[in-house]
Scaffold this motif. Structure first.
Motif, PDB file in Angstrom:
ATOM      1  N   THR A  70      21.823   9.833  -4.127  1.00  0.00           N
ATOM      2  CA  THR A  70      22.462  10.184  -2.743  1.00  0.00           C
ATOM      3  C   THR A  70      22.017   9.433  -1.450  1.00  0.00           C
ATOM      4  O   THR A  70      20.891   8.581  -1.806  1.00  0.00           O
ATOM      5  CB  THR A  70      21.939  11.848  -2.686  1.00  0.00           C
ATOM      6  OG1 THR A  70      20.424  12.033  -2.371  1.00  0.00           O
ATOM      7  CG2 THR A  70      22.246  12.687  -3.732  1.00  0.00           C
ATOM      8  N   PRO A  71      22.695   9.319  -0.671  1.00  0.00           N
ATOM      9  CA  PRO A  71      22.095   8.625   0.599  1.00  0.00           C
ATOM     10  C   PRO A  71      20.848   8.958   1.115  1.00  0.00           C
ATOM     11  O   PRO A  71      20.145   8.176   1.686  1.00  0.00           O
ATOM     12  CB  PRO A  71      23.313   9.026   1.761  1.00  0.00           C
ATOM     13  CG  PRO A  71      24.617   9.234   0.793  1.00  0.00           C
ATOM     14  CD  PRO A  71      23.963   9.976  -0.493  1.00  0.00           C
ATOM     15  N   LYS A  72      20.575  10.346   1.043  1.00  0.00           N
ATOM     16  CA  LYS A  72      19.472  11.035   1.352  1.00  0.00           C
ATOM     17  C   LYS A  72      18.335  10.300   0.748  1.00  0.00           C
ATOM     18  O   LYS A  72      17.188  10.062   1.364  1.00  0.00           O
ATOM     19  CB  LYS A  72      19.303  12.440   1.361  1.00  0.00           C
ATOM     20  CG  LYS A  72      17.864  13.241   1.767  1.00  0.00           C
ATOM     21  CD  LYS A  72      18.101  14.654   1.670  1.00  0.00           C
ATOM     22  CE  LYS A  72      16.810  15.296   2.352  1.00  0.00           C
ATOM     23  NZ  LYS A  72      16.960  16.673   1.988  1.00  0.00           N
ATOM     24  N   ALA A  73      18.427   9.906  -0.544  1.00  0.00           N
ATOM     25  CA  ALA A  73      16.989   9.410  -1.409  1.00  0.00           C
ATOM     26  C   ALA A  73      16.973   8.255  -1.070  1.00  0.00           C
ATOM     27  O   ALA A  73      15.915   7.678  -0.755  1.00  0.00           O
ATOM     28  CB  ALA A  73      17.703   9.437  -2.666  1.00  0.00           C
ATOM     29  N   PHE A  74      18.099   7.217  -0.583  1.00  0.00           N
ATOM     30  CA  PHE A  74      17.865   6.096   0.089  1.00  0.00           C
ATOM     31  C   PHE A  74      17.135   5.937   1.261  1.00  0.00           C
ATOM     32  O   PHE A  74      16.243   5.379   1.407  1.00  0.00           O
ATOM     33  CB  PHE A  74      19.344   5.189  -0.056  1.00  0.00           C
ATOM     34  CG  PHE A  74      18.995   3.962   0.548  1.00  0.00           C
ATOM     35  CD1 PHE A  74      18.424   2.824  -0.250  1.00  0.00           C
ATOM     36  CD2 PHE A  74      19.474   3.281   1.844  1.00  0.00           C
ATOM     37  CE1 PHE A  74      18.166   1.756   0.335  1.00  0.00           C
ATOM     38  CE2 PHE A  74      19.643   2.098   2.335  1.00  0.00           C
ATOM     39  CZ  PHE A  74      18.713   1.418   1.418  1.00  0.00           C
ATOM     40  N   LYS A  75      17.340   6.848   2.096  1.00  0.00           N
ATOM     41  CA  LYS A  75      16.913   7.025   3.417  1.00  0.00           C
ATOM     42  C   LYS A  75      15.496   7.404   3.243  1.00  0.00           C
ATOM     43  O   LYS A  75      14.472   6.924   3.847  1.00  0.00           O
ATOM     44  CB  LYS A  75      17.614   8.060   4.359  1.00  0.00           C
ATOM     45  CG  LYS A  75      17.031   8.191   5.489  1.00  0.00           C
ATOM     46  CD  LYS A  75      18.000   9.306   6.465  1.00  0.00           C
ATOM     47  CE  LYS A  75      17.226   9.578   7.843  1.00  0.00           C
ATOM     48  NZ  LYS A  75      18.151  10.274   8.653  1.00  0.00           N
ATOM     49  N   GLU A  76      14.987   8.287   2.131  1.00  0.00           N
ATOM     50  CA  GLU A  76      13.734   8.511   2.039  1.00  0.00           C
ATOM     51  C   GLU A  76      12.868   7.434   1.490  1.00  0.00           C
ATOM     52  O   GLU A  76      11.913   7.160   2.099  1.00  0.00           O
ATOM     53  CB  GLU A  76      13.619   9.707   1.209  1.00  0.00           C
ATOM     54  CG  GLU A  76      14.237  11.066   1.681  1.00  0.00           C
ATOM     55  CD  GLU A  76      14.198  12.253   0.543  1.00  0.00           C
ATOM     56  OE1 GLU A  76      13.888  12.003  -0.448  1.00  0.00           O
ATOM     57  OE2 GLU A  76      14.445  13.435   0.941  1.00  0.00           O
ATOM     58  N   PHE A  77      13.469   6.669   0.860  1.00  0.00           N
ATOM     59  CA  PHE A  77      12.949   5.380   0.128  1.00  0.00           C
ATOM     60  C   PHE A  77      12.450   4.426   1.446  1.00  0.00           C
ATOM     61  O   PHE A  77      11.416   4.171   1.329  1.00  0.00           O
ATOM     62  CB  PHE A  77      13.764   4.559  -0.815  1.00  0.00           C
ATOM     63  CG  PHE A  77      13.438   3.162  -0.968  1.00  0.00           C
ATOM     64  CD1 PHE A  77      12.406   2.907  -1.744  1.00  0.00           C
ATOM     65  CD2 PHE A  77      13.963   2.238  -0.195  1.00  0.00           C
ATOM     66  CE1 PHE A  77      11.843   1.606  -1.803  1.00  0.00           C
ATOM     67  CE2 PHE A  77      13.482   0.977  -0.388  1.00  0.00           C
ATOM     68  CZ  PHE A  77      12.686   0.553  -1.275  1.00  0.00           C
ATOM     69  N   GLU A  96      12.025   5.189   4.519  1.00  0.00           N
ATOM     70  CA  GLU A  96      10.718   6.057   5.183  1.00  0.00           C
ATOM     71  C   GLU A  96       9.525   5.717   4.432  1.00  0.00           C
ATOM     72  O   GLU A  96       8.488   5.699   5.297  1.00  0.00           O
ATOM     73  CB  GLU A  96      11.088   7.393   5.679  1.00  0.00           C
ATOM     74  CG  GLU A  96      12.244   7.718   6.404  1.00  0.00           C
ATOM     75  CD  GLU A  96      12.675   9.140   6.472  1.00  0.00           C
ATOM     76  OE1 GLU A  96      12.153   9.746   5.788  1.00  0.00           O
ATOM     77  OE2 GLU A  96      13.670   9.496   7.450  1.00  0.00           O
ATOM     78  N   THR A  97       9.249   6.105   3.103  1.00  0.00           N
ATOM     79  CA  THR A  97       8.006   6.051   2.496  1.00  0.00           C
ATOM     80  C   THR A  97       7.591   4.742   2.080  1.00  0.00           C
ATOM     81  O   THR A  97       6.313   4.533   2.074  1.00  0.00           O
ATOM     82  CB  THR A  97       8.277   7.049   1.255  1.00  0.00           C
ATOM     83  OG1 THR A  97       9.337   6.423   0.428  1.00  0.00           O
ATOM     84  CG2 THR A  97       8.705   8.551   1.415  1.00  0.00           C
ATOM     85  N   SER A  98       8.596   3.801   1.988  1.00  0.00           N
ATOM     86  CA  SER A  98       8.146   2.466   1.348  1.00  0.00           C
ATOM     87  C   SER A  98       7.732   1.456   2.511  1.00  0.00           C
ATOM     88  O   SER A  98       7.241   0.463   2.548  1.00  0.00           O
ATOM     89  CB  SER A  98       9.380   1.931   0.857  1.00  0.00           C
ATOM     90  OG  SER A  98      10.469   1.592   1.758  1.00  0.00           O
ATOM     91  N   ASN A  99       8.053   1.733   3.739  1.00  0.00           N
ATOM     92  CA  ASN A  99       7.580   0.917   5.061  1.00  0.00           C
ATOM     93  C   ASN A  99       8.662  -0.117   5.261  1.00  0.00           C
ATOM     94  O   ASN A  99       8.338  -1.231   5.669  1.00  0.00           O
ATOM     95  CB  ASN A  99       6.333   0.566   5.159  1.00  0.00           C
ATOM     96  CG  ASN A  99       5.563   0.400   6.466  1.00  0.00           C
ATOM     97  OD1 ASN A  99       6.428   0.856   7.344  1.00  0.00           O
ATOM     98  ND2 ASN A  99       4.556  -0.008   6.326  1.00  0.00           N
ATOM     99  N   VAL A 103       0.808  -1.265  -0.056  1.00  0.00           N
ATOM    100  CA  VAL A 103       0.084   0.009   0.013  1.00  0.00           C
ATOM    101  C   VAL A 103       1.082   1.231  -0.024  1.00  0.00           C
ATOM    102  O   VAL A 103       0.518   2.140  -0.682  1.00  0.00           O
ATOM    103  CB  VAL A 103      -0.965  -0.149   1.175  1.00  0.00           C
ATOM    104  CG1 VAL A 103      -1.553   1.483   1.070  1.00  0.00           C
ATOM    105  CG2 VAL A 103      -2.149  -1.288   0.996  1.00  0.00           C
ATOM    106  N   ALA A 104       1.846   1.272   0.889  1.00  0.00           N
ATOM    107  CA  ALA A 104       2.947   2.419   0.787  1.00  0.00           C
ATOM    108  C   ALA A 104       3.550   2.633  -0.338  1.00  0.00           C
ATOM    109  O   ALA A 104       3.823   3.744  -0.863  1.00  0.00           O
ATOM    110  CB  ALA A 104       4.050   2.066   1.966  1.00  0.00           C
ATOM    111  N   GLN A 105       3.647   1.669  -1.221  1.00  0.00           N
ATOM    112  CA  GLN A 105       4.725   1.837  -2.560  1.00  0.00           C
ATOM    113  C   GLN A 105       3.444   2.117  -3.808  1.00  0.00           C
ATOM    114  O   GLN A 105       3.693   2.629  -4.889  1.00  0.00           O
ATOM    115  CB  GLN A 105       5.068   0.569  -2.889  1.00  0.00           C
ATOM    116  CG  GLN A 105       6.168   0.283  -1.962  1.00  0.00           C
ATOM    117  CD  GLN A 105       7.003  -0.952  -2.328  1.00  0.00           C
ATOM    118  OE1 GLN A 105       7.592  -1.143  -3.165  1.00  0.00           O
ATOM    119  NE2 GLN A 105       6.838  -1.995  -1.493  1.00  0.00           N
TER     120      GLN A 105
END
Length: 437
Positions: free
Chosen positions: A129-136, A138-141, A66-68
């Motif tokens: 970027t590392p930030k992009a992976f971290k955001e993934f 968080e948003t993908s659960n 659902v998160a994705q």
């Protein structure tokens, strides 16, 4: 006698009871393994620590899906959309176990370093970027541990494919030689060609001047000078009009007839073609040339090996699906096609309800085929160059008209003709020993 009959009756009753019990067991699924409370599926013949799919893991997989997705909130349990997501989650978790179980049977193991290297490649391709992976995360659960587990499965899948394809037998010398002979004329033979010099100009008078100068001197130096002076074709004006390796199949008319009908050193033109005027001179004839088996052996071997690997892996996948499905059992309400106890409707999953429900309010304009169409090879089309043949999907046979049937007539007439033919073909006397048969 009475006691004997009584014992016989008890034996018969016992046999009958056992048969009825067996039928009941098969019908009710009592023979399926007992799935522990809190689990929704169980896979046999794998290590105990990975054998079960828990309800908790299914709920988490649903949340991740659902998160994705583009949905803002999870669908209501019991809804069609929820059941769709739940089935996808159960399928994914079961197939993870299958991969791990197959790796166990093949003796394949994965190191932390391999997982780390694979994850680094994924990050490089998808997360700048590392930030992009971290955001993934968080948003993908997904947790980092769950990502590592998925990456490990990806490495396992790759190693299984490598292991299976490595077992494919290498092509033999005879197979390579047979392929070469079959493909020699079409793949390994260079067609006859000609090297020519060309001058092209939309002004016929300019081409006539070029012809006049070349008739006086047609040496390569003269051609270079004249082509630079009169040709409007930038691809040939700078190199003396030279074009090499022209074959008949790439030349349109009337250029084909003029070039392949001319003798070496003969000036031909002006030729009118597509609003331009051209003069040509054939400078060299290149005969047909076939590459030897030695020159193309490595190429053929690689081609045959890739083809065999694809076929071998396709066979493995078919056996893999059947083997692991037979070992997988699911709890009621969680049955998917990967479960041995799955009972489908026989209808394609993509079919809208209106295709099979008489009282459906949904208007349906078309329905998918109830079974997957196969594409058999057309008889006579299988060759060493095309081992799968010409594959066409099966279609319903169209009604034959009287003309298409050769004017055979009605069914009664056809039967009458067959009976007459059978009577004419009958022998006058039965062979000896067959009269009474």
């Amino acid at each position: 006698m009475s006691a004997g009959r009584q014992r016989l009756w008890l034996v018969l009753f016992g046999v009958l009871f056992a048969a009825l019990f067996l039928i009941f067991v098969v019908a009710e699924g009592i023979g399926d393994p007992s799935i522990p409370d809190g689990d929704v599926a169980q896979v046999e013949d794998v290590p105990d620590e990975i054998a079960n799919v828990s309800k908790e893991s299914v709920d988490r997989a649903i949340a991740q899906q659902v998160a994705q997705s583009e949905e803002k909130k999870a669908p209501k349990p019991g809804s069609d959309r929820y059941e769709e997501i739940k089935s996808a989650a159960v399928t994914e978790l079961i197939e993870r176990i299958w991969l791990q179980g197959e790796a166990e049977e093949l003796g394949i193991s994965v190191t932390e370093k391999q997982v780390e290297n694979e994850l680094d490649q994924i990050k490089e391709q998808n997360f700048p970027t590392p930030k992009a992976f971290k955001e993934f995360l968080e948003t993908s659960n997904y947790t980092r541990e769950e990502v590592d587990a998925l990456v490990e499965l990806q490495v396992i899948a790759g190693q299984i494919q490598e292991r299976v394809t490595a077992e494919t037998p290498k092509p033999t010398n005879d197979e390579i030689a047979d392929f070469y002979e079959a493909a020699k004329a079409t793949q390994f033979t260079t067609e006859p060609s000609r090297d020519v010099r060309i001058i092209t100009n939309k002004d016929k008078a300019e081409v006539e001047k070029a012809v006049e100068e070349l008739e006086a001197d047609s040496s390569p130096a003269a051609w270079k000078k004249v082509a630079n002076k009169y040709s409007e074709d930038p691809s040939t004006s700078s190199n003396g009009g030279l074009q090499e390796g022209l074959t008949e199949e790439i030349l349109p008319e009337p250029l084909k007839a003029d070039i392949f009908g001319a003798a070496t050193g003969e000036l031909v033109g002006p030729i009118k073609y597509q609003g331009n005027f051209t003069v040509v001179e054939v400078v060299k004839l290149n005969p047909e040339k076939a590459q030897s088996l030695g020159e193309v052996r490595a190429q053929i071997s690689s081609q045959l090996e890739q083809q065999a690997q694809q076929e071998h892996f396709a066979e493995f996948v078919a056996g893999y699906q059947g083997k692991w499905t037979a070992r997988t059992f699911c709890a009621s309400g969680y049955e998917v096609e990967q479960c041995a106890n799955f009972k489908g409707t026989g209808h394609p999953a993509s079919a809208p309800p209106g295709c099979y429900e008489e009282d459906s309010e949904e208007e349906v304009t078309e329905c998918p085929a109830p079974v997957a169409q196969s594409a058999p090879a057309v008889p006579g089309s299988v060759t060493i160059l095309q081992p799968q043949g010409e594959r066409l999907p099966q279609r319903p046979r169209p009604p034959a008209s009287e003309e298409a049937a050769g004017g055979a007539g009605s069914e009664a007439e056809i039967l009458e003709q067959l009976e007459e033919g059978a009577g004419e073909a009958a022998p006058e006397e039965a062979p000896e020993g067959e009269a009474g048969e």
